[in-house]
Design a protein around this motif. Structure first.
Motif, mmCIF file in Angstrom:
data_model
loop_
_atom_site.group_PDB
_atom_site.id
_atom_site.type_symbol
_atom_site.label_atom_id
_atom_site.label_comp_id
_atom_site.label_asym_id
_atom_site.label_seq_id
_atom_site.Cartn_x
_atom_site.Cartn_y
_atom_site.Cartn_z
ATOM 1 N N MET A 38 0.762 -1.232 -0.027
ATOM 2 C CA MET A 38 -0.087 -0.433 0.223
ATOM 3 C C MET A 38 1.112 1.221 -0.183
ATOM 4 S SD MET A 38 -3.316 1.277 2.996
ATOM 5 C CE MET A 38 -4.315 -0.335 1.435
ATOM 6 N N THR A 39 0.578 2.611 -0.864
ATOM 7 C CA THR A 39 1.625 3.576 -0.582
ATOM 8 C C THR A 39 1.157 3.949 -0.115
ATOM 9 O OG1 THR A 39 0.722 3.639 -3.694
ATOM 10 C CG2 THR A 39 1.724 5.534 -2.093
ATOM 11 N N ALA A 40 2.041 4.878 0.598
ATOM 12 C CA ALA A 40 1.908 6.065 1.699
ATOM 13 C C ALA A 40 1.079 7.224 1.938
ATOM 14 C CB ALA A 40 3.358 6.279 2.467
ATOM 15 N N VAL A 41 0.240 7.847 2.388
ATOM 16 C CA VAL A 41 0.288 8.924 2.138
ATOM 17 C C VAL A 41 0.946 10.106 1.249
ATOM 18 C CG1 VAL A 41 -1.582 11.438 2.884
ATOM 19 C CG2 VAL A 41 -1.942 8.614 3.242
ATOM 20 N N TYR A 42 2.266 9.999 2.140
ATOM 21 C CA TYR A 42 3.514 11.364 1.897
ATOM 22 C C TYR A 42 3.711 11.135 0.793
ATOM 23 C CZ TYR A 42 6.043 7.814 3.450
ATOM 24 O OH TYR A 42 7.753 6.909 3.668
ATOM 25 N N GLU A 43 3.810 9.629 0.434
ATOM 26 C CA GLU A 43 4.295 9.142 -1.195
ATOM 27 C C GLU A 43 3.332 10.098 -2.405
ATOM 28 O OE1 GLU A 43 5.296 5.464 -1.538
ATOM 29 O OE2 GLU A 43 6.229 5.526 0.346
ATOM 30 N N TRP A 44 2.165 10.505 -1.770
ATOM 31 C CA TRP A 44 1.111 9.985 -3.075
ATOM 32 C C TRP A 44 0.477 12.152 -3.450
ATOM 33 C CZ3 TRP A 44 -4.173 11.511 -2.358
ATOM 34 C CH2 TRP A 44 -4.212 10.365 -1.136
ATOM 35 N N VAL A 45 0.882 12.345 -1.847
ATOM 36 C CA VAL A 45 0.465 14.196 -2.334
ATOM 37 C C VAL A 45 1.432 14.562 -1.655
ATOM 38 C CG1 VAL A 45 -1.198 13.489 -1.018
ATOM 39 C CG2 VAL A 45 0.515 14.488 0.310
ATOM 40 N N ALA A 46 2.927 13.471 -1.930
ATOM 41 C CA ALA A 46 4.366 15.058 -1.724
ATOM 42 C C ALA A 46 4.951 16.433 -2.946
ATOM 43 C CB ALA A 46 5.367 13.589 -1.979
ATOM 44 N N ASP A 47 4.683 15.899 -3.872
ATOM 45 C CA ASP A 47 4.222 16.923 -4.829
ATOM 46 C C ASP A 47 3.460 17.463 -4.910
ATOM 47 O OD1 ASP A 47 2.443 15.052 -5.226
ATOM 48 O OD2 ASP A 47 2.972 15.383 -8.028
ATOM 49 N N LEU A 48 2.589 17.048 -4.613
ATOM 50 C CA LEU A 48 1.942 18.540 -4.198
ATOM 51 C C LEU A 48 1.293 19.223 -3.113
ATOM 52 C CD1 LEU A 48 -2.129 15.579 -5.200
ATOM 53 C CD2 LEU A 48 -0.608 17.813 -6.478
ATOM 54 N N PHE A 49 2.126 18.688 -2.116
ATOM 55 C CA PHE A 49 2.746 19.534 -1.010
ATOM 56 C C PHE A 49 3.350 20.849 -1.722
ATOM 57 C CE2 PHE A 49 5.538 20.586 2.846
ATOM 58 C CZ PHE A 49 4.158 21.429 3.460
ATOM 59 N N VAL A 50 4.540 20.206 -2.544
ATOM 60 C CA VAL A 50 5.609 21.311 -3.013
ATOM 61 C C VAL A 50 5.244 22.237 -3.608
ATOM 62 C CG1 VAL A 50 7.592 21.318 -4.522
ATOM 63 C CG2 VAL A 50 7.399 19.311 -2.444
ATOM 64 N N VAL A 51 4.601 21.873 -4.718
ATOM 65 C CA VAL A 51 3.439 22.539 -5.738
ATOM 66 C C VAL A 51 2.842 24.016 -4.805
ATOM 67 C CG1 VAL A 51 1.974 22.723 -7.723
ATOM 68 C CG2 VAL A 51 3.123 21.037 -7.225
ATOM 69 N N THR A 52 2.277 23.280 -3.712
ATOM 70 C CA THR A 52 1.848 24.135 -2.394
ATOM 71 C C THR A 52 2.856 25.391 -2.248
ATOM 72 O OG1 THR A 52 -0.368 22.497 -2.875
ATOM 73 C CG2 THR A 52 -0.021 24.639 -1.171
ATOM 74 N N LEU A 53 3.247 25.029 -2.211
ATOM 75 C CA LEU A 53 4.576 25.638 -1.168
ATOM 76 C C LEU A 53 5.223 26.348 -1.814
ATOM 77 C CD1 LEU A 53 6.425 23.158 1.476
ATOM 78 C CD2 LEU A 53 4.953 25.350 1.741
ATOM 79 N N LEU A 54 5.633 26.383 -3.434
ATOM 80 C CA LEU A 54 6.130 27.434 -4.663
ATOM 81 C C LEU A 54 4.966 27.778 -4.576
ATOM 82 C CD1 LEU A 54 8.134 24.426 -7.080
ATOM 83 C CD2 LEU A 54 9.205 26.076 -5.290
ATOM 84 N N ALA A 55 3.493 27.798 -5.101
ATOM 85 C CA ALA A 55 2.864 29.188 -5.576
ATOM 86 C C ALA A 55 3.019 29.927 -5.140
ATOM 87 C CB ALA A 55 1.123 27.766 -5.737
ATOM 88 N N LEU A 56 2.335 29.329 -3.277
ATOM 89 C CA LEU A 56 2.867 30.816 -2.059
ATOM 90 C C LEU A 56 4.107 31.544 -2.022
ATOM 91 C CD1 LEU A 56 0.664 28.180 0.806
ATOM 92 C CD2 LEU A 56 -0.564 29.711 -1.474
ATOM 93 N N ALA A 57 4.667 31.006 -1.520
ATOM 94 C CA ALA A 57 6.290 31.511 -2.196
ATOM 95 C C ALA A 57 6.287 32.730 -3.840
ATOM 96 C CB ALA A 57 7.324 30.547 -2.740
ATOM 97 N N ALA A 58 5.503 32.541 -4.368
ATOM 98 C CA ALA A 58 5.328 33.232 -5.728
ATOM 99 C C ALA A 58 4.911 34.082 -5.141
ATOM 100 C CB ALA A 58 5.005 31.972 -6.906
ATOM 101 N N ALA A 59 2.951 33.659 -4.566
ATOM 102 C CA ALA A 59 2.317 34.963 -3.963
ATOM 103 C C ALA A 59 2.790 35.633 -3.271
ATOM 104 C CB ALA A 59 1.049 34.213 -3.874
ATOM 105 N N GLY A 60 3.916 35.375 -3.129
ATOM 106 C CA GLY A 60 4.053 35.799 -1.227
ATOM 107 C C GLY A 60 4.976 37.183 -2.016
ATOM 108 N N ALA A 61 6.139 36.441 -2.798
ATOM 109 C CA ALA A 61 7.210 37.644 -3.343
ATOM 110 C C ALA A 61 6.523 38.653 -3.547
ATOM 111 C CB ALA A 61 7.884 36.403 -4.281
ATOM 112 N N VAL A 62 5.500 38.558 -4.361
ATOM 113 C CA VAL A 62 5.280 39.470 -5.404
ATOM 114 C C VAL A 62 4.085 40.170 -4.342
ATOM 115 C CG1 VAL A 62 3.361 40.756 -6.552
ATOM 116 C CG2 VAL A 62 4.417 38.300 -7.437
#
Length: 329
Positions: free
Chosen positions: A1-25
């Motif tokens: 069985m795939t652990a939760v963090y394995e199939w949401v890790a990429d989505l978590f990174v995408v969320t952090l990068l998007a919020l970082a871009a918005a915060g920078a502006v």
């Protein structure tokens, strides 16, 4: 069985990068750091979030792009053809991001916000976060052994599904170069078209005009300093009024006679009336030195943001606009 963090890790990174871009502006980050933080938003994030929502399943166990012989599939129903491999996922993410950015900018052109960095990044961030949530929900309904996980983005032979790693790398590289060029043009220099315009006018018969400004000033009438703000945000301007003596084309002496502030919203023009009480002898003019925010302790033409003046002694009373000297920039 795939652990939760394995199939949401990429989505978590995408969320952090998007919020970082918005915060920078939002905080007004500038320079190379701004480009580094905003580039993922231009190149990748909106498209990757959308692809993740559209294709929650992982890479098919057996598939060949060179044949459509379904008998060779582990899944004879052909459901594997509706999935995409790691290379296709990354390429589609870049391609969709390239499509989303200009379409968003085009739509903004018809709104009161106009094409500006802050609303553009806000919309792209909202788009990315929306599809991140949809992707997480859709993946949650996929069987564990069929669900996409971030680890499958870099498996052995990741470029094999395209029939050759060289062509795949060249294709992805070309898209990245194109996207990077668009991103630098769109985000790296957001202030290149920002400016403030100042000029002197009078009001005659209910109409605003630039005519007879000098005559009105020499007769002790009321002239108006007009400030048009195209800086991309509301600005509080401070105007220092000086009486200048001019000799040999330069200012020999300057006396500050008044100071006032004017708050101008972005895209608007404000006119500040000024009752001229000064009179001058030969080669005397009234100068309006405009600053963004507080002026320095020794205001002069050299350190002013904008300068406009009217002659108090010239026979034609012409006004002229002068920019600060190169040393003040």
């Amino acid at each position: 069985m795939t652990a939760v963090y394995e199939w949401v890790a990429d989505l978590f990174v995408v969320t952090l990068l998007a919020l970082a871009a918005a915060g920078a502006v939002f905080v007004g980050l500038t320079g190379p750091a701004r480009i580094v933080v905003l580039m993922p938003m231009v190149l990748f994030l909106p498209g990757y979030a959308m692809v993740s929502a559209l294709f929650p399943e992982g890479t098919p166990r057996s598939r060949s792009l060179r044949t459509l012989n379904r008998a060779q599939l582990d899944d004879p129903t052909g459901a594997g053809y509706r999935r995409i491999g790691p290379t296709e996922r990354l390429v589609l993410a870049v391609a969709l991001s390239l499509a989303i950015l200009p379409l968003t900018a085009y739509a903004l052109n018809f709104t009161p916000f106009r094409i500006a960095t802050l609303p553009l990044v806000a919309i792209l961030t909202g788009w990315t976060l929306l599809f991140v949530v949809l992707a997480a929900v859709r993946r949650g309904f996929v069987a564990a052994d069929e669900r996409f996980s971030a680890g499958s983005l870099v498996p052995s032979g990741v470029f094999g599904s395209f029939g050759g790693s060289t062509y795949s790398l060249l294709f992805v590289g070309s898209l990245l170069v194109l996207a990077a060029s668009a991103g630098v043009a769109g985000f790296a220099s957001p202030a290149q078209d920002q400016f403030t315009e100042t000029y002197l006018v009078t009001e005659q018969g209910g109409n605003v005009t630039t005519e007879n400004v000098g005559e009105t000033a020499r007769n002790g009438g009321t002239i108006q300093l007009a400030i048009t703000n195209q800086e991309g945000e509301q600005v509080e301007y401070t105007t220092v009024v000086q009486v200048e003596q001019v000799q040999n084309g330069g200012v020999s002496s300057a006396e500050t006679v008044d100071t006032f502030t004017t708050t101008v919203a972005d895209g608007e023009t404000e006119r500040s009336p000024y009752q001229v009480q000064q009179s001058g002898g030969s080669n005397t003019r009234l100068a309006f030195l405009v600053y963004e925010g507080e002026p320095p302790s020794n205001p002069s033409r050299d350190n002013a943001y904008r300068v406009v003046h009217v002659w108090l002694s010239a026979p034609n009373g012409q006004q002229s606009l002068a920019a600060p000297s190169a040393e003040a920039v």
